[in-house]
Design a protein around this motif. Structure first.
Motif: not given
Length: 920
Positions: A159, A168, A273, A285, A310, A313
């Motif tokens: 990620a 993200t 995320g 994160q 986020n 994500s």
């Protein structure tokens, strides 16, 4: 709505009250600053690679900076190096990298950056025009969806934080190593950041090193722009990292596996995320797991904590670990509800994946994708999988993810040589030769613990190593693409020589002439007595000349009667490798059943004869090997015309030049056999040579060369010589003073002038001034104090025409250091873990000094200090410029003396190397 644009913050907050499902991006909080700076066109007209333009970008109070260039002309051989004053992180950009980054830098921490244009000697002109700077500000506090924030810190390598939009993105498992994110994020994706560190206490972003930041390829972006819950997706790719040369999936590992959509009952969803938060957790994160509540249509619903940032994500099905969706919208509150995502099984998203664009369509097999072209030795991509190699030339391929490793043996006394020549200059290839027990798979290990190292910035590499260990050495050679190369792979021609064991692999002891196991590998022999070894698998061959009328004698005397030896003397053209050939075609033959053999031969041919002698174990002997004393007399040619051998014969070429010392010698020379002598003249010394005729029957000339310029051509006259005796008189007198600043290896050629009426003659050679100098560099405070490796850092230097170059070895892995300078030294005072041995005032070659006076480096593989700021022509250590830092200020001039040490970090403490005193 949690979209905190720096311009429309108030409007965005008011819109948040009007919607129930909120797109969750969190743009960086920063200001745009006009910051014009134009280097103009600059060019390196010096003799070595150097910084040709340097300036500082300073925005006091900023938490991070990003640079925008309106013009960036970086032709081949030039690059831009941007260094953070806050943490020493460096981004390196070539012209190709600059285009990939769309004329911007990555995000670098702190409020001050050093910008250097670095150029190889005589590369084309370069120019950089800076126009704008983004300066990071503390991030405003963000609200959390729900009554409590249950997210925890995480470190999933797949990620990434996407800037400047503040979303993200994540790697998925396609061959190109590309990403997914939310469609509403795709209008502001420029950089993907991995391994993100904590933010500041005030919530301002702290950026990872440049080696963890990747520029997005705009041509790769496919997106629906964000059409609401269940219909919000984007796919994109990134160019390879400009510092490491790796694509993201090669550095971070395989991406998420895409999975089918399960039922909701009893299932949970994880969201990982870079959502907003307070303090140091902001946009770092974090992860949380919550119930899976909705899978209707193409949407996903889950009660899992998320915040702004986020968006994009991965929606991870906790039970399988598969990514089943893209998080896009917030919808829960303190009173209930859930957050939302888009299913990865959408037909339009799957179509985009199946029809990649830009780098996503071309990157399969680049930078770790697995498409390196196989060659005759594949797979040989590690020390353990090294392929056996023999002398020869090979057309091969290498790429970043698949280095080439080769195994072989170099016999005691043998010289191994290898050249790796680029066929197409699209990747920089390096070559490392190891003793097999020290082989390293690490392509960033530099030249540490190698036997020989080809690590230049040139496209081709050539290495050579002579085995002086006293035993055969099993070797491994690694050929790899330099990790910082902009290209991922390249074809090359590999040519190697000098491979072959001494001792037959079965206990045969190598001696002073090994390897000499065939007619073609016969070793040159002169009169004398030698203690040698021979075995069935490795006969001994010797080459020499017997003059017309001379008598050659040889005796091979057993030291222990463990095997029956035979001796065969051949005219060189009739030499045979066959140990069962008997006495056929020999000039003389020792083939008795006794333990010892003696042969004699008188040359009555009327001309000199080139001979080869074979000493071997009789094939039917019960013993396999033996030691013996070989005594020979009568060697020496007359050049085919009666040239009399002297104490230096044979020395008829540059390659066979005889070692010479100060003194007087009575010698012979003829047209077919010139005399060559090798020696060293110390820096500052004056060499004198007199060539005096004993009998004035022939005109003799003399030429003094630097060894690398030596010529066998007796018609070359005085070209490239250091001194030249080319008069029409019978005697020649030469003199030369070494003012180069270093010792010089020389070769003297004495020859009969080709136009002379006679062919040969005697002469007296008188020479003085030969000898190695003590050198202008001495050490003090040596050795330095030990560090965490258990040993000290060793500082060494070399002073040549280009100036002083220093190297540091033995440092702790990953630690930083820079060089110090002073006009005087002392016994040393304790400072932290080390001894500071320089007197005040002390100059520091660091980022404050700037430009060519910045020597900041990092200890990497093998404890070698790798230069991080482009001020070393070889990539390691430091090229000391004439300009001194302030203090002490001024310039290094000839005749002055300066002293140097290296300061370096060692964990929370620091240490110093030994010192160097240098007379310039």
């Amino acid at each position: 709505m949690q979209n905190f644009s720096r311009i429309t913050l108030r409007v965005a907050l008011s819109l948040a009250l009007a919607v129930s499902a909120i797109a969750q991006n969190a743009p960086t909080n920063h200001i745009d600053i006009s910051y014009p700076h134009d280097t103009g066109y600059v060019q390196n007209t010096g003799l070595r690679a150097d910084v040709i333009a340097s300036f500082t970008v300073d925005v006091p109070g900023a938490d991070w900076l990003r640079l925008y260039f309106s013009k960036a002309d970086l032709p081949r051989g030039t690059e831009l190096r941007i260094t953070s004053w806050a943490d020493g992180d460096v981004q390196i950009l070539t012209g190709q990298n600059m285009a990939q980054w769309q004329n911007t830098s990555c995000y670098l921490n702190g409020d001050k950056l050093q910008v250097d244009v670095f150029s190889e000697a005589w590369a084309e002109r370069a120019r950089i025009v800076l126009s704008e700077v983004d300066a990071g500000l503390p991030q405003p506090d963000m609200s959390i969806c729900g009554p409590t924030d249950d997210r925890v810190a995480s470190s999933d390598p797949r990620a990434a934080r996407i800037l400047p939009i503040g979303c993200t993105g994540w790697l998925f498992d396609d061959c190109a190593g590309c990403f997914m994110t939310a469609g509403h994020c795709s209008g502001g994706i420029s950089v993907a950041q991995f391994n993100v560190p904590p933010s500041t206490a005030g919530g301002s972003l702290v950026n990872p090193p440049a080696s963890d930041q990747y520029p997005v390829d705009p041509a790769s972006v496919q997106s629906n722009g964000g059409l609401g819950v269940g219909n919000d997706w984007a796919v994109f790719g990134c160019f390879d990292n400009s510092s490491t040369g790796l694509q993201a999936s090669a550095a971070q590992g395989p991406g998420y596996t895409l999975g089918s959509i399960p039922g909701t009952a009893g299932q949970t969803i994880r969201i990982t995320g870079y959502g907003t938060d307070s303090g140091s957790a902001n946009q770092t994160q974090q992860t949380h797991v919550g119930p899976f509540v909705d899978n209707s249509g193409t949407q996903l619903g889950y009660v899992t904590d998320t915040t702004g940032g986020n968006s994009g994500s991965p929606v991870i099905h906790e039970q399988t670990g598969n990514a089943i969706g893209i998080h896009t919208h917030g919808g829960c509150s303190a009173g209930g509800g859930n957050n939302w995502g888009t299913q990865v099984t959408r037909a339009d998203l799957q179509s985009a994946i199946a029809n990649p664009q830009g780098i996503c369509a071309t990157n399969c097999g680049g930078g770790g994708g697995g498409g390196c072209t196989a060659d005759a030795f594949s797979p040989n991509h590690s020390c353990a999988a090294a392929a056996a190699l023999v002398d020869g030339s090979y057309s091969l391929d290498v790429c970043k993810t698949e280095p080439d490793f080769f195994s072989f043996t170099v016999a005691d006394g043998a010289t191994f040589s290898a050249s790796a020549l680029h066929l197409v200059t699209n990747a920089d290839i390096d070559v490392m030769l190891y003793d097999a027990v020290n082989c390293s798979d690490d392509q960033n290990s530099g030249c540490g613990v190698t036997l020989a190292c080809g690590f230049t910035g040139s496209n081709d590499e050539v290495i050579s190593w002579t085995n002086t260990t006293g035993a055969d050495v099993n070797c491994l050679m690694r050929v790899h693409v330099w990790p910082g190369s902009t290209g991922d792979a390249g074809p090359y021609d590999l040519t190697v020589s000098g491979i072959g064991p001494g001792g037959g692999g079965g206990g045969c002891t190598a001696d002073a002439f090994s390897p000499n196991f065939s007619c073609g590998a016969a070793a040159a022999l002169v009169d004398g007595t030698y203690a040698l070894s021979v075995c069935k698998t490795e006969p001994d061959f010797f080459s020499f000349t017997v003059a017309s009328g001379a008598i050659f004698d040889a005796s091979a005397i057993f030291l222990t009667a463990t095997a029956d030896l035979d001796v065969m003397l051949y005219d060189a053209v009739g030499c045979s490798d066959d140990q069962g050939s008997g006495c056929g075609a020999t000039l003389a033959c020792g083939f008795t059943g006794s333990d010892n053999e003696a042969i004699t031969w008188t040359n009555t041919t009327g001309a000199d004869v080139d001979c080869i002698m074979r000493v071997h174990v009789w094939p039917n002997s019960s013993g396999e090997d033996n030691t013996y004393d070989l005594t020979v007399t009568g060697i020496g040619g007359g050049g085919g015309g009666g040239c009399i051998a002297d104490v230096f014969t044979p020395n008829q070429t540059c390659a066979t030049a005889a070692s010479l010392d100060n003194g007087s010698y009575s010698l012979e020379v003829c047209k077919t056999e010139p005399d060559f002598f090798s020696f060293t003249v110390a820096d500052g010394a004056t060499w004198d040579g007199s060539i005096l005729y004993s009998v004035a029957i022939v005109d003799i000339d003399a030429m003094l060369y630097e060894a690398i310029n030596c010529s066998d051509d007796q018609n070359s006259a005085c070209g490239l010589t250091l001194a030249c005796g080319f008069s029409g008189s019978d005697d020649e007198f030469l003199t030369w003073t070494n003012t180069t600043g270093a010792d010089v290896d020389c070769i003297l050629r004495v020859h009969v002038w080709p136009g002379s009426a006679t062919d040969e003659g005697p002469y007296d050679l008188i020479v003085s001034g030969i000898g190695v100098g003590s050198g202008p560099i001495t050490t003090f405070c040596d050795p330095g104090n030990v560090n965490s490796t258990g040993g000290p850092v060793a500082l060494t230097g070399a002073l040549g025409v280009a100036g002083l170059h220093m190297e540091a070895n033995g440092g702790p892995l990953g630690q930083f250091g820079f060089f110090l300078v002073s006009a005087g030294a002392h016994a040393g005072v304790p400072v932290s873990d080390g001894l500071l041995c320089l007197g005040a005032p002390i100059g520091r070659y660091n980022s404050v000094a700037g430009g060519v006076r910045n020597s900041i480096g990092q200890f990497q593989g093998g404890g070698v200090l790798v230069n991080l700021v482009g001020t070393s022509s070889v990539g390691t250590g430091y090229d000391v410029p004439a300009a001194l830092p302030s203090p002490p200020g001024g310039t290094i001039v000839g005749g002055s003396t300066w002293v140097f040490q290296l300061w370096y970090r060692d964990g929370v403490n620091s240490n110093f190397s030994n010192g160097l005193e240098v007379d310039f």
